[in-house]
Design a protein around this motif. Sequence first.
Motif, mmCIF file in Angstrom:
data_model
loop_
_atom_site.group_PDB
_atom_site.id
_atom_site.type_symbol
_atom_site.label_atom_id
_atom_site.label_comp_id
_atom_site.label_asym_id
_atom_site.label_seq_id
_atom_site.Cartn_x
_atom_site.Cartn_y
_atom_site.Cartn_z
ATOM 1 N N LYS A 426 22.910 -136.171 50.491
ATOM 2 C CA LYS A 426 21.778 -136.929 49.946
ATOM 3 C C LYS A 426 20.831 -136.011 49.158
ATOM 4 C CE LYS A 426 21.913 -140.552 53.466
ATOM 5 N NZ LYS A 426 21.216 -141.209 54.599
ATOM 6 N N ALA A 427 20.698 -134.778 49.647
ATOM 7 C CA ALA A 427 19.869 -133.817 48.900
ATOM 8 C C ALA A 427 20.467 -133.557 47.520
ATOM 9 C CB ALA A 427 19.746 -132.512 49.690
ATOM 10 N N THR A 428 21.790 -133.516 47.441
ATOM 11 C CA THR A 428 22.446 -133.310 46.148
ATOM 12 C C THR A 428 22.163 -134.465 45.204
ATOM 13 O OG1 THR A 428 24.212 -132.000 47.164
ATOM 14 C CG2 THR A 428 24.676 -132.977 45.007
ATOM 15 N N ILE A 429 22.193 -135.698 45.714
ATOM 16 C CA ILE A 429 21.899 -136.869 44.875
ATOM 17 C C ILE A 429 20.469 -136.810 44.356
ATOM 18 C CG2 ILE A 429 21.721 -139.387 44.828
ATOM 19 C CD1 ILE A 429 23.869 -139.428 47.039
ATOM 20 N N SER A 523 16.236 -127.290 42.192
ATOM 21 C CA SER A 523 16.169 -128.696 42.635
ATOM 22 C C SER A 523 16.683 -128.857 44.059
ATOM 23 C CB SER A 523 16.956 -129.589 41.666
ATOM 24 O OG SER A 523 18.305 -129.164 41.565
ATOM 25 N N LYS A 524 17.807 -128.216 44.354
ATOM 26 C CA LYS A 524 18.359 -128.344 45.696
ATOM 27 C C LYS A 524 17.548 -127.536 46.699
ATOM 28 C CE LYS A 524 22.922 -129.062 47.643
ATOM 29 N NZ LYS A 524 24.387 -128.970 47.391
ATOM 30 N N GLY A 525 17.029 -126.392 46.263
ATOM 31 C CA GLY A 525 16.225 -125.567 47.161
ATOM 32 C C GLY A 525 14.940 -126.246 47.582
ATOM 33 N N VAL A 526 14.284 -126.983 46.670
ATOM 34 C CA VAL A 526 13.060 -127.702 47.023
ATOM 35 C C VAL A 526 13.350 -128.750 48.094
ATOM 36 C CG1 VAL A 526 11.344 -129.350 46.154
ATOM 37 C CG2 VAL A 526 11.900 -127.304 44.834
ATOM 38 N N LEU A 527 14.474 -129.454 47.965
ATOM 39 C CA LEU A 527 14.796 -130.542 48.878
ATOM 40 C C LEU A 527 15.363 -130.056 50.206
ATOM 41 C CD1 LEU A 527 16.378 -132.774 46.133
ATOM 42 C CD2 LEU A 527 14.293 -133.332 47.384
#
Length: 680
Positions: A426-429, A523-527
């Motif tokens: 879901k983080a990837t989406i 983007s992925k690191g923030v999430l």
Amino acid sequence: MAQVAEDGTGPRASASPREITVKAVVLGIVLAALLAGANAYLGLKVGLTVSASIPAAVISMAVLRMLRGATTVENNIVQTAASAGEALAAGVIFTLPALVLLGYWTEFPFWPVMTLSLCGGVLGVLFTVPMRRALIVDKPLQFPEGVATAEVLKAGERGGSSARYITIAGIAGAVLKFCQTGLGIASSTVTGAVKAGGVVIGFGSELGVAMLGVGYIVGLNIAVLVFAGGALAWLVGIPLYMAFADPAQLQTIVSGATGYDAAEAVWSEQVRYLGVGAMAVGGLWALLSVLRPMRDSLRSSLRAVREARGSGEATVERTERDLPANYLVYGTILMAIPVLLVFLSVVDGGRLEIGGGLFAGTIAFGLVFSLIAGFLFSSVSGYMTGLVGSSNNPVSGVTVMTLLASSLALLGILGSRIDFSADEAKATIAAATAVLLSSVVTCAAAIAGDNLHDLKAGYLVGATPYKQQIMLIVGVVVSALCIAPILSVLYTAYGMGDSLPRPDMDPAQALQAPQAALMSSISKGVLLGGLPWPMIITGGVLAVLLIVADQLLGRRGSSFRMPVLAVAVGLYLPFELSVPILAGGLIAHVAARARRGRGEQDGEAGRGVLFASGLITGEALVGILLAIPFAIAQSADVFAISPSALGMSDGAFEIGTNVLGIAAFACFVIWLYRTAVRAG
């Protein structure tokens, strides 16, 4: 023959010169496609693109001269359309490849890539229409490439002879690239490392000539700063981290690698995030720097529109006619519709497992965010281009700022419903959604800077603004149609970053896609958490110090400046790419001194820029052409010559390829210098 203004710079405002002609449109379309491909390759390889206006102007003059009867403003129309290809390529390759690196896409689907790039590019044109009068007429800024392009267009009679520098350099650069990547008989990079205790210092150099050309074009100031960023990261940052890091964590990062590979692993996982912090602060500084000029620009533009309506369209001179103001509103609405459809089709709401209302709200936020941020950063890009030039347009900083903002906003919207740290899928989406929003903004910002510097060139040669704006849109459309197939072929042939479509591919041949890799990490690191915030904060502090130093240099009237984004790019690039950039900058500086010693003006040095542009174009086009057979054969060894075919051992063959690669690079360094200093 067109009527010429009293100062000889172009046709009078009352004249009706030939501008948009069939031959100009056809040539502009062809060059837009070629330059989009060349800069897509260059940007994926090194994370930098260069202004294509001057090479496009020279090629246009050479071709149209053979057809006879070409006007200066007709050549200007060609370079206007062609330069849009370079600008749009930058916007696309800085963002959309991140979706592949995230694993969200396994290829580059044509319709989403084409639609997002086209809509973002058209918005970039529309958003800067109201800024033209304020930044070019009422508050004339430098627009260095725009002025240089205008000078080349005015000297159109030299077009035929000048074009040979691009042609010769392009052929030579293409041959070297084929020997390096196709035949494999010359090395494209040389690297090494020194180990002292538990610390590794890695160093090396790219041996391709495209980076040499980039360094020459951007000049010594920027080249030194890019190199300084690389040296700071690789010669200081990596050794310090390895000296003081927790041994267990360091071993996890290095994972058994030694020498240069160990240094590269530390840089990739930790040290390159110094560049993230520097880019974020640099982008914020760029935004703050233009708030007041942007406000004045909009006021001036609105006043001009009211005056034009009050006096009647017929009284507005040809050289002051922009696209009608209502086109901005209608065009924005028209572009918003396909962007919305792409968001709805690409973002997988079902896998996010959120309610329909929240999904609709998220998509609506994304659309509104992309339009507002697109307008805001198009203004930033346009103003900064006027100050530092199109080649130094802070698109990287704009992209980082946009992605951080969109990722944090999505975390705020969805974070209460989804535990991203427990569900990486879901983080990837969500990360892919942030990249999609940023792609529209980045394409708009990239085109905005290109638009205004083309309009500056047109202003100086007496062109018609609305006709240039139309041709910019034509160039955007052509480039958008080409960019998805180009990305697909390059990805299939070489791979990008650490994403390789086939298990047998050579990671050393992969295009680094540095900006896109950065975007996927952010983007992925923030999430998910896990971003190396100490490195990011340190990079931000370093950026603040650089900004203060640059302001002090400016107040002292120093010719050497320290734009923070140049250092940030160096921090984030592999060090071997910074070395040839520095070499190119040094050649430009030494050649300029030699010419001044003979009493020549710097403006007479166009052949060096043209030769450097040819090196970039030749290498990039061969890289794309080789990608086609590589992709078909599913192998990069289609043309490779094996050591056994030459009767050599593997060790001897490696030594031979290194020697040949270094010798060839040295020959190109000498050739570029001799071309740049040649008299007459």
